[in-house]
Scaffold this motif. Structure first.
Motif, PDB file in Angstrom:
ATOM      1  N   PHE A 263       0.831  -1.201   0.000  1.00  0.00           N
ATOM      2  CA  PHE A 263       0.000   0.000   0.000  1.00  0.00           C
ATOM      3  C   PHE A 263       0.867   1.253   0.000  1.00  0.00           C
ATOM      4  N   ALA A 264       0.389   2.272  -0.697  1.00  0.00           N
ATOM      5  CA  ALA A 264       1.119   3.527  -0.788  1.00  0.00           C
ATOM      6  C   ALA A 264       1.055   4.279   0.538  1.00  0.00           C
ATOM      7  N   THR A 265       2.184   4.857   0.923  1.00  0.00           N
ATOM      8  CA  THR A 265       2.264   5.703   2.111  1.00  0.00           C
ATOM      9  C   THR A 265       2.830   7.056   1.701  1.00  0.00           C
ATOM     10  N   ARG A 266       2.922   7.971   2.641  1.00  0.00           N
ATOM     11  CA  ARG A 266       3.482   9.288   2.333  1.00  0.00           C
ATOM     12  C   ARG A 266       4.935   9.162   1.911  1.00  0.00           C
ATOM     13  N   ASP A 267       5.407  10.115   1.120  1.00  0.00           N
ATOM     14  CA  ASP A 267       6.788  10.103   0.664  1.00  0.00           C
ATOM     15  C   ASP A 267       7.742  10.003   1.850  1.00  0.00           C
ATOM     16  N   GLY A 268       8.667   9.047   1.762  1.00  0.00           N
ATOM     17  CA  GLY A 268       9.651   8.863   2.819  1.00  0.00           C
ATOM     18  C   GLY A 268       9.238   7.856   3.872  1.00  0.00           C
ATOM     19  N   ASP A 269       7.953   7.578   4.004  1.00  0.00           N
ATOM     20  CA  ASP A 269       7.459   6.628   5.003  1.00  0.00           C
ATOM     21  C   ASP A 269       7.713   5.209   4.502  1.00  0.00           C
ATOM     22  N   LYS A 270       8.572   4.471   5.214  1.00  0.00           N
ATOM     23  CA  LYS A 270       8.990   3.147   4.762  1.00  0.00           C
ATOM     24  C   LYS A 270       8.340   2.008   5.555  1.00  0.00           C
ATOM     25  N   ALA A 271       7.192   2.241   6.144  1.00  0.00           N
ATOM     26  CA  ALA A 271       6.501   1.204   6.923  1.00  0.00           C
ATOM     27  C   ALA A 271       6.223  -0.021   6.054  1.00  0.00           C
ATOM     28  N   SER A 272       6.550  -1.204   6.577  1.00  0.00           N
ATOM     29  CA  SER A 272       6.467  -2.440   5.810  1.00  0.00           C
ATOM     30  C   SER A 272       5.762  -3.535   6.592  1.00  0.00           C
ATOM     31  N   ASN A 273       5.316  -4.550   5.874  1.00  0.00           N
ATOM     32  CA  ASN A 273       4.740  -5.751   6.490  1.00  0.00           C
ATOM     33  C   ASN A 273       5.840  -6.781   6.719  1.00  0.00           C
ATOM     34  N   PHE A 274       5.860  -7.382   7.908  1.00  0.00           N
ATOM     35  CA  PHE A 274       6.845  -8.425   8.211  1.00  0.00           C
ATOM     36  C   PHE A 274       6.097  -9.594   8.839  1.00  0.00           C
ATOM     37  N   TRP A 275       5.741 -10.580   8.012  1.00  0.00           N
ATOM     38  CA  TRP A 275       4.824 -11.640   8.431  1.00  0.00           C
ATOM     39  C   TRP A 275       5.296 -12.497   9.599  1.00  0.00           C
ATOM     40  N   PRO A 276       6.615 -12.774   9.794  1.00  0.00           N
ATOM     41  CA  PRO A 276       6.987 -13.652  10.915  1.00  0.00           C
ATOM     42  C   PRO A 276       6.559 -13.138  12.288  1.00  0.00           C
ATOM     43  N   LEU A 277       6.304 -11.844  12.415  1.00  0.00           N
ATOM     44  CA  LEU A 277       5.921 -11.288  13.719  1.00  0.00           C
ATOM     45  C   LEU A 277       4.412 -11.153  13.891  1.00  0.00           C
ATOM     46  N   ALA A 278       3.637 -11.590  12.900  1.00  0.00           N
ATOM     47  CA  ALA A 278       2.187 -11.342  12.927  1.00  0.00           C
ATOM     48  C   ALA A 278       1.508 -11.910  14.170  1.00  0.00           C
ATOM     49  N   LEU A 279       1.814 -13.151  14.527  1.00  0.00           N
ATOM     50  CA  LEU A 279       1.143 -13.782  15.665  1.00  0.00           C
ATOM     51  C   LEU A 279       1.598 -13.177  16.985  1.00  0.00           C
ATOM     52  N   LEU A 280       2.908 -13.060  17.188  1.00  0.00           N
ATOM     53  CA  LEU A 280       3.422 -12.522  18.448  1.00  0.00           C
ATOM     54  C   LEU A 280       3.029 -11.060  18.648  1.00  0.00           C
ATOM     55  N   SER A 281       2.875 -10.311  17.550  1.00  0.00           N
ATOM     56  CA  SER A 281       2.542  -8.892  17.657  1.00  0.00           C
ATOM     57  C   SER A 281       1.039  -8.640  17.599  1.00  0.00           C
ATOM     58  N   MET A 282       0.238  -9.701  17.574  1.00  0.00           N
ATOM     59  CA  MET A 282      -1.218  -9.589  17.499  1.00  0.00           C
ATOM     60  C   MET A 282      -1.689  -8.806  16.270  1.00  0.00           C
TER      61      MET A 282
END
Length: 327
Positions: free
Chosen positions: A244-263
């Motif tokens: 998904f597009a975010t604001r310029d410079g915003d590098k937020a990413s999905n990291f699936w291995p943490l999905a369960l532990l991070s709720m």
């Protein structure tokens, strides 16, 4: 705080810099291996330690207490501190609002008002000057990124400038219930540490039961949750998918291995693209237990006006080649 740019520290001073591309290709293998080691290594070490202590230093009671405390404090942060208090993803009955603030305090991540102030500031300046914990603070070279990763993970906590609560959290400062819970944070922290030991000691009627419960259900549980939360600030702003597009410079990413532990918090790209959305895992197969808990609250009438994903809005934000939204 040193001035920095997500594009790197080599921007000439004076005239506005020329636009630079948001990406420069894939990360090299060494960086990827290092990231996996940082994320997976501590958990593998913990798993290896379990059979070595089984029978004398760890019991099913310790595990049970630890799991319950992890979920209470973890959901207190993800559903309470984050999706409710910071972003207003739903509205809640008064008793639920107070309960979420207390539960989040048990995670030992700070008092509710300061946590929310820091996180709202993070969203206002994500990966730009003013972000309290961007891993891109020092530049884009390998050494700078390693330094930035440590800063984003936990270094910022030891030398941070406190975010202005009057600027970022006037709504919480005006809520006498939340101010009271905020003031009680030191006591709630001690309860989070001591309650597992008390339960373990009373159930087993032994000091050994109290000690092992303290080690596993207090210290290890608390440390694990802290590092998982910190990993959202560090790993999830450096490595992962960005559908998904975010604001310029915003590098937020999905990291699936943490999905369960991070709720579900590690579906971080969608969250930064649509911050008030109550569900972060909006694509098929993305586990988001925090969203499920909000759904349960809504069914019982404890939560209402929930901001569930809007397919049309998400489709507009989606990058080419990502078309697996939930039905």
């Amino acid at each position: 705080m040193t001035t920095y740019s997500p594009a790197g520290p080599d921007v000439a001073k004076g005239a506005p810099p020329e636009p630079k591309p948001l990406t420069v290709g894939k990360q090299d293998l060494g960086t990827l291996l290092g990231l996996w080691f940082i994320v997976v290594g501590p958990f593998l070490a913990l798993i290896a330690a379990v059979p070595l202590t089984w029978g004398w230093g760890l019991s099913w009671l310790d595990i049970a207490i630890g799991v319950v405390m992890y979920n209470i404090s973890g959901f207190g942060v993800t559903v309470g501190y984050h999706r409710y208090f910071t972003h207003g993803s739903f509205k809640a009955k008064r008793w639920l609002r107070v309960t979420l603030a207390v539960a989040g305090s048990l995670a030992a991540e700070g008092s509710v008002i300061q946590w929310v102030a820091d996180h709202r500031r993070h969203h206002a300046y994500s990966d730009r000057e003013g972000d309290p914990h961007s891993p891109w603070r020092y530049g884009t070279t390998f050494g700078a990124l390693l330094k930035g990763m440590y800063h984003a993970h936990m270094g910022w906590l030891f030398r941070r400038d406190l975010s202005n609560q009057e600027r970022f959290t006037p709504d919480l400062l005006a809520d006498k219930d939340i101010r009271r819970v905020d003031a009680l944070f030191p006591l709630l922290f001690l309860i989070s540490l001591g309650a597992p030991a008390l339960i373990g000691g009373l159930v087993t009627m032994s000091w050994q039961g109290a000690l092992t419960a303290f080690i596993w259900a207090s210290m290890v549980r608390m440390g694990l949750l802290l590092h998982v939360t910190w990993s959202i600030n560090s790993i999830c702003h450096v490595y992962g998918e960005r559908p998904f597009a975010t604001r310029d410079g915003d590098k937020a990413s999905n990291f699936w291995p943490l999905a369960l532990l991070s709720m579900g918090e590690s579906w971080h790209n969608l969250h930064h693209s649509d911050p008030t959305c109550a569900r972060h895992g909006v694509m098929r197969g993305q586990l988001d237990t925090s969203a499920r808990l909000i759904w349960i609250f809504e069914k019982f009438g404890w939560a209402y006006n929930v901001r569930w994903p809007n397919r049309q809005r998400l489709t507009k934000k989606m990058s080419t080649g990502h078309e697996k939204l939930r039905a």
